[in-house]
Design a protein around this motif. Structure first.
Motif, PDB file in Angstrom:
ATOM      1  N   THR A 293       0.840  -1.193   0.000  1.00  0.00           N
ATOM      2  CA  THR A 293       0.000   0.000   0.000  1.00  0.00           C
ATOM      3  C   THR A 293       0.879   1.248   0.000  1.00  0.00           C
ATOM      4  O   THR A 293       2.053   1.202   0.362  1.00  0.00           O
TER       5      THR A 293
ATOM      6  N   ILE B  51       2.360   9.338  -1.308  1.00  0.00           N
ATOM      7  CA  ILE B  51       1.840   9.767  -2.616  1.00  0.00           C
ATOM      8  C   ILE B  51       2.299  11.194  -2.894  1.00  0.00           C
ATOM      9  O   ILE B  51       2.757  11.513  -3.993  1.00  0.00           O
TER      10      ILE B  51
ATOM     11  N   VAL C 125      -5.475  11.046  -6.443  1.00  0.00           N
ATOM     12  CA  VAL C 125      -5.286   9.695  -5.907  1.00  0.00           C
ATOM     13  C   VAL C 125      -5.208   9.819  -4.395  1.00  0.00           C
ATOM     14  O   VAL C 125      -4.378  10.562  -3.872  1.00  0.00           O
TER      15      VAL C 125
ATOM     16  N   LYS D  97      -5.225   6.928  -2.159  1.00  0.00           N
ATOM     17  CA  LYS D  97      -4.512   5.806  -1.543  1.00  0.00           C
ATOM     18  C   LYS D  97      -4.234   4.748  -2.602  1.00  0.00           C
ATOM     19  O   LYS D  97      -5.040   4.539  -3.503  1.00  0.00           O
ATOM     20  N   VAL D  98      -3.106   4.081  -2.458  1.00  0.00           N
ATOM     21  CA  VAL D  98      -2.802   2.919  -3.292  1.00  0.00           C
ATOM     22  C   VAL D  98      -3.099   1.681  -2.466  1.00  0.00           C
ATOM     23  O   VAL D  98      -2.573   1.520  -1.364  1.00  0.00           O
TER      24      VAL D  98
ATOM     25  N   ALA E  30      -5.358   1.851  -7.162  1.00  0.00           N
ATOM     26  CA  ALA E  30      -5.494   2.993  -6.261  1.00  0.00           C
ATOM     27  C   ALA E  30      -6.957   3.406  -6.193  1.00  0.00           C
ATOM     28  O   ALA E  30      -7.788   2.912  -6.966  1.00  0.00           O
TER      29      ALA E  30
ATOM     30  N   ALA F 205      -2.046   7.655 -11.303  1.00  0.00           N
ATOM     31  CA  ALA F 205      -1.780   6.287 -10.836  1.00  0.00           C
ATOM     32  C   ALA F 205      -0.626   5.670 -11.624  1.00  0.00           C
ATOM     33  O   ALA F 205       0.214   4.966 -11.055  1.00  0.00           O
TER      34      ALA F 205
END
Length: 149
Positions: free
Chosen positions: A3, A9, A22, A24-25, A36, A69
């Motif tokens: 994550t 990020i 974005v 969160k991944v 994401a 992303a």
């Protein structure tokens, strides 16, 4: 699961509010894929004019979220952070398709897959979905370049 939280990020992407798209991944595999999310809220500034009384996330911003992303996957694949004098730019888009509207309250899932890399040019297969239903797709190309002086 690999994550990436918002603090990292922001270290990897030059974008900031209101253009960081974005949140969160959820997972990534270096050199292959990244998933994401973008939490779409009524507080987004673009909803003031797109469209009053019927808020819809602009398709170009869905494409921008996908491009961001790809930047995250690119930096993780290169195993480096962007340099102060470098930019990662969205340079091309092919086969863009929009299948459903994205509205406040949606969680936009961004799935990107690296197709190929040739020197500074990266090509990705990209899909954006909401609740497992395809919202948009495209082939996106990005490039690393130096900032102009």
């Amino acid at each position: 699961m690999n994550t990436i939280e918002i603090a990292e990020i922001q270290k990897l992407l030059a974008h900031r509010y209101p253009f960081l798209l974005v949140d969160k991944v959820l997972d990534y595999e270096v050199g292959k894929t990244l998933t994401a999310v973008k939490n779409v809220t009524i507080n987004e500034p673009f909803f003031q004019g797109h469209f009053p009384g019927y808020p819809v996330m602009p398709g170009v911003l869905i494409m921008e979220a996908l491009a961001q992303a790809t930047g995250l996957l690119g930096f993780k694949t290169m195993d480096e952070s962007p340099e102060a004098d470098a930019l990662y730019l969205f340079v091309g888009i092919d086969d863009a398709r929009f299948k459903r509207q994205v509205v406040p309250g949606d969680v936009l899932t961004l799935d990107v897959e690296l197709i190929k890399r040739k020197r500074a040019i990266w090509k990705f297969d990209c899909k954006a979905s909401v609740d497992g239903k395809l919202a948009a797709s495209a082939t996106i190309m990005c490039a690393a370049t130096e900032k102009p002086e």
